[in-house]
Structure formats: structure tokens, C-alpha cells
Design a protein around this motif. Structure first.
Motif, PDB file in Angstrom:
ATOM      1  N   LEU A  20      16.541  13.357  32.335  1.00  0.00           N
ATOM      2  CA  LEU A  20      16.412  14.566  31.524  1.00  0.00           C
ATOM      3  C   LEU A  20      14.998  15.117  31.672  1.00  0.00           C
ATOM      4  O   LEU A  20      14.043  14.356  31.810  1.00  0.00           O
ATOM      5  CB  LEU A  20      16.674  14.264  30.051  1.00  0.00           C
ATOM      6  CG  LEU A  20      17.977  13.547  29.699  1.00  0.00           C
ATOM      7  CD1 LEU A  20      18.071  13.363  28.176  1.00  0.00           C
ATOM      8  CD2 LEU A  20      19.168  14.302  30.224  1.00  0.00           C
ATOM      9  N   SER A  21      14.894  16.436  31.648  1.00  0.00           N
ATOM     10  CA  SER A  21      13.574  17.056  31.668  1.00  0.00           C
ATOM     11  C   SER A  21      13.476  18.088  30.556  1.00  0.00           C
ATOM     12  O   SER A  21      14.484  18.664  30.135  1.00  0.00           O
ATOM     13  CB  SER A  21      13.284  17.706  33.016  1.00  0.00           C
ATOM     14  OG  SER A  21      14.156  18.797  33.234  1.00  0.00           O
ATOM     15  N   CYS A  22      12.269  18.295  30.116  1.00  0.00           N
ATOM     16  CA  CYS A  22      12.005  19.257  29.040  1.00  0.00           C
ATOM     17  C   CYS A  22      10.665  19.909  29.305  1.00  0.00           C
ATOM     18  O   CYS A  22       9.648  19.204  29.437  1.00  0.00           O
ATOM     19  CB  CYS A  22      12.002  18.556  27.688  1.00  0.00           C
ATOM     20  SG  CYS A  22      11.476  19.600  26.310  1.00  0.00           S
ATOM     21  N   ILE A  32       0.470  17.468  20.223  1.00  0.00           N
ATOM     22  CA  ILE A  32       0.209  16.157  19.640  1.00  0.00           C
ATOM     23  C   ILE A  32       1.107  15.109  20.276  1.00  0.00           C
ATOM     24  O   ILE A  32       0.661  14.026  20.632  1.00  0.00           O
ATOM     25  CB  ILE A  32       0.408  16.178  18.125  1.00  0.00           C
ATOM     26  CG1 ILE A  32      -0.618  17.097  17.467  1.00  0.00           C
ATOM     27  CG2 ILE A  32       0.344  14.770  17.551  1.00  0.00           C
ATOM     28  CD1 ILE A  32      -0.391  17.277  15.988  1.00  0.00           C
ATOM     29  N   ALA A  33       2.386  15.459  20.403  1.00  0.00           N
ATOM     30  CA  ALA A  33       3.344  14.514  20.980  1.00  0.00           C
ATOM     31  C   ALA A  33       4.559  15.263  21.493  1.00  0.00           C
ATOM     32  O   ALA A  33       4.923  16.321  20.975  1.00  0.00           O
ATOM     33  CB  ALA A  33       3.784  13.478  19.944  1.00  0.00           C
ATOM     34  N   MET A  34       5.185  14.691  22.511  1.00  0.00           N
ATOM     35  CA  MET A  34       6.465  15.195  23.025  1.00  0.00           C
ATOM     36  C   MET A  34       7.370  14.008  23.272  1.00  0.00           C
ATOM     37  O   MET A  34       6.907  12.896  23.523  1.00  0.00           O
ATOM     38  CB  MET A  34       6.301  15.978  24.329  1.00  0.00           C
ATOM     39  CG  MET A  34       5.769  17.365  24.179  1.00  0.00           C
ATOM     40  SD  MET A  34       5.785  18.280  25.757  1.00  0.00           S
ATOM     41  CE  MET A  34       7.552  18.610  25.951  1.00  0.00           C
ATOM     42  N   GLY A  35       8.653  14.283  23.218  1.00  0.00           N
ATOM     43  CA  GLY A  35       9.569  13.196  23.503  1.00  0.00           C
ATOM     44  C   GLY A  35      11.008  13.586  23.279  1.00  0.00           C
ATOM     45  O   GLY A  35      11.343  14.783  23.217  1.00  0.00           O
ATOM     46  N   ALA A  74       0.020  18.546  33.523  1.00  0.00           N
ATOM     47  CA  ALA A  74      -0.320  19.586  32.553  1.00  0.00           C
ATOM     48  C   ALA A  74       0.040  19.158  31.137  1.00  0.00           C
ATOM     49  O   ALA A  74      -0.480  19.723  30.171  1.00  0.00           O
ATOM     50  CB  ALA A  74       0.388  20.888  32.908  1.00  0.00           C
ATOM     51  N   GLY A  75       0.931  18.190  31.046  1.00  0.00           N
ATOM     52  CA  GLY A  75       1.295  17.663  29.741  1.00  0.00           C
ATOM     53  C   GLY A  75       2.327  18.468  28.986  1.00  0.00           C
ATOM     54  O   GLY A  75       2.625  18.168  27.825  1.00  0.00           O
ATOM     55  N   ASN A  76       2.909  19.500  29.627  1.00  0.00           N
ATOM     56  CA  ASN A  76       3.888  20.297  28.894  1.00  0.00           C
ATOM     57  C   ASN A  76       5.306  20.082  29.390  1.00  0.00           C
ATOM     58  O   ASN A  76       6.225  20.794  28.974  1.00  0.00           O
ATOM     59  CB  ASN A  76       3.536  21.784  28.970  1.00  0.00           C
ATOM     60  CG  ASN A  76       3.584  22.319  30.386  1.00  0.00           C
ATOM     61  OD1 ASN A  76       3.588  21.564  31.346  1.00  0.00           O
ATOM     62  ND2 ASN A  76       3.610  23.630  30.516  1.00  0.00           N
ATOM     63  N   THR A  77       5.497  19.131  30.290  1.00  0.00           N
ATOM     64  CA  THR A  77       6.835  18.747  30.723  1.00  0.00           C
ATOM     65  C   THR A  77       6.972  17.241  30.611  1.00  0.00           C
ATOM     66  O   THR A  77       6.088  16.501  31.029  1.00  0.00           O
ATOM     67  CB  THR A  77       7.106  19.167  32.177  1.00  0.00           C
ATOM     68  OG1 THR A  77       7.052  20.593  32.279  1.00  0.00           O
ATOM     69  CG2 THR A  77       8.490  18.710  32.624  1.00  0.00           C
ATOM     70  N   VAL A  78       8.063  16.815  30.008  1.00  0.00           N
ATOM     71  CA  VAL A  78       8.354  15.390  29.926  1.00  0.00           C
ATOM     72  C   VAL A  78       9.692  15.110  30.596  1.00  0.00           C
ATOM     73  O   VAL A  78      10.584  15.964  30.606  1.00  0.00           O
ATOM     74  CB  VAL A  78       8.382  14.870  28.471  1.00  0.00           C
ATOM     75  CG1 VAL A  78       6.987  14.875  27.869  1.00  0.00           C
ATOM     76  CG2 VAL A  78       9.351  15.669  27.609  1.00  0.00           C
ATOM     77  N   TYR A  79       9.787  13.917  31.145  1.00  0.00           N
ATOM     78  CA  TYR A  79      10.987  13.479  31.834  1.00  0.00           C
ATOM     79  C   TYR A  79      11.450  12.164  31.204  1.00  0.00           C
ATOM     80  O   TYR A  79      10.629  11.297  30.907  1.00  0.00           O
ATOM     81  CB  TYR A  79      10.711  13.247  33.323  1.00  0.00           C
ATOM     82  CG  TYR A  79      10.098  14.422  34.022  1.00  0.00           C
ATOM     83  CD1 TYR A  79       8.714  14.549  34.128  1.00  0.00           C
ATOM     84  CD2 TYR A  79      10.887  15.423  34.565  1.00  0.00           C
ATOM     85  CE1 TYR A  79       8.136  15.625  34.765  1.00  0.00           C
ATOM     86  CE2 TYR A  79      10.320  16.516  35.213  1.00  0.00           C
ATOM     87  CZ  TYR A  79       8.946  16.609  35.305  1.00  0.00           C
ATOM     88  OH  TYR A  79       8.385  17.689  35.928  1.00  0.00           O
ATOM     89  N   LEU A  80      12.744  12.043  31.048  1.00  0.00           N
ATOM     90  CA  LEU A  80      13.302  10.797  30.540  1.00  0.00           C
ATOM     91  C   LEU A  80      14.229  10.242  31.617  1.00  0.00           C
ATOM     92  O   LEU A  80      15.331  10.766  31.828  1.00  0.00           O
ATOM     93  CB  LEU A  80      14.067  11.016  29.233  1.00  0.00           C
ATOM     94  CG  LEU A  80      14.601   9.747  28.576  1.00  0.00           C
ATOM     95  CD1 LEU A  80      13.443   8.876  28.079  1.00  0.00           C
ATOM     96  CD2 LEU A  80      15.536  10.094  27.405  1.00  0.00           C
ATOM     97  N   GLN A  81      13.764   9.201  32.291  1.00  0.00           N
ATOM     98  CA  GLN A  81      14.576   8.526  33.285  1.00  0.00           C
ATOM     99  C   GLN A  81      15.401   7.470  32.573  1.00  0.00           C
ATOM    100  O   GLN A  81      14.846   6.556  31.949  1.00  0.00           O
ATOM    101  CB  GLN A  81      13.695   7.879  34.364  1.00  0.00           C
ATOM    102  CG  GLN A  81      14.462   7.032  35.362  1.00  0.00           C
ATOM    103  CD  GLN A  81      15.377   7.838  36.253  1.00  0.00           C
ATOM    104  OE1 GLN A  81      14.995   8.901  36.731  1.00  0.00           O
ATOM    105  NE2 GLN A  81      16.590   7.351  36.467  1.00  0.00           N
ATOM    106  N   MET A  82      16.718   7.593  32.658  1.00  0.00           N
ATOM    107  CA  MET A  82      17.616   6.690  31.953  1.00  0.00           C
ATOM    108  C   MET A  82      18.406   5.880  32.973  1.00  0.00           C
ATOM    109  O   MET A  82      19.172   6.461  33.762  1.00  0.00           O
ATOM    110  CB  MET A  82      18.569   7.481  31.053  1.00  0.00           C
ATOM    111  CG  MET A  82      17.841   8.383  30.064  1.00  0.00           C
ATOM    112  SD  MET A  82      18.953   9.239  28.920  1.00  0.00           S
ATOM    113  CE  MET A  82      19.807  10.337  30.051  1.00  0.00           C
TER     114      MET A  82
END
Length: 120
Positions: A20-22, A32-35, A74-82
Motif C-alpha cells: 500500500l502507498s499513501c 508529526i507522524a504518518m501511518g 521527502a517524508g510525505n509518502t509512506v509505503y506498507l509492505q505486507m
């Protein structure tokens, strides 16, 4: 305003993998935090994994060793590898961002949600 655009959900067999990406956009002053959180039918929304600005990662016990949260430079995209997905991972996954739009205006934003279904 902050917009969170999610992608990557879908149907996968048990033992399979998804990512997943965001991506966050808008007038962000500080993150402050992403997730990611998830909500299965009949259940409350629960934390899956988050990372704060200082680089501290937090995972739900049920996903430790199987899911990996990462972010771009850049810190504005997070990825969740499942990996090694299980039927009990089936849920709508929501991206979350907490931060500030200015020195005083905080924000707690949610994405629209992406469905992950783990089934044979």
C-alpha cells in the motif's frame, strides 16, 4: 487542507503480498507522524503501523515480522509492505497523517480507505 491519496489494495491469497502507498499533499507545515490503520467489519479501527518525524516506528503485535512501513526521503509518502498475509488481515486500510498546517493549526487527516481482502 491536506489530501491523502492511497493505492495498492486488492484481493490476495493467504501467504501472498501487497504493498500500500499513501501520498500526502497540501499546505503542510510539519508532519508529526504518518501511518496506517485498519478496520475490519464489526471491529473498531486499529493501528497497523506508524512512523513519526523522528524515525520511530510502531507496529501492531499482530503484524510484526510480516509488515514493513517505510517512507520516501521527502517524508510525505509512506509505503506498507505486507507479506505472508492472513485472512484476518482482511480490512479497509486507512492512511493517517498528524501534523501542523501552521505553528498553531494542527491536522489529523485520513485517507478514503483501500480494501485488502485475503482469501483463497
Amino acid at each position: 487542507q491536506v489530501q491523502l491519496v492511497e493505492s495498492g489494495g486488492g484481493l490476495v491469497q493467504p501467504g501472498g503480498s501487497l504493498t500500500l502507498s499513501c501520498t500526502a499533499s497540501g499546505n503542510l507545515f510539519r508532519i508529526i507522524a504518518m501511518g496506517w490503520y485498519r478496520q475490519a467489519p464489526g471491529n473498531e479501527r486499529e493501528l497497523v503501523a506508524t512512523v513519526n518525524a523522528g524515525g520511530a516506528w510502531n507496529y501492531a503485535e499482530s503484524v510484526k515480522g510480516r509488515f514493513t512501513l517505510s517512507r520516501d526521503n521527502a517524508g510525505n509518502t509512506v509505503y506498507l509492505q505486507m507479506n505472508n498475509l492472513k485472512p484476518e488481515d482482511t480490512a479497509v486500510y486507512y492512511c493517517n497523517l498528524r501534523g501542523y498546517l501552521s505553528y498553531v493549526d494542527s491536522v489529523d487527516a485520513w485517507g478514503q480507505g483501500t480494501l485488502v481482502t485475503v482469501s483463497s
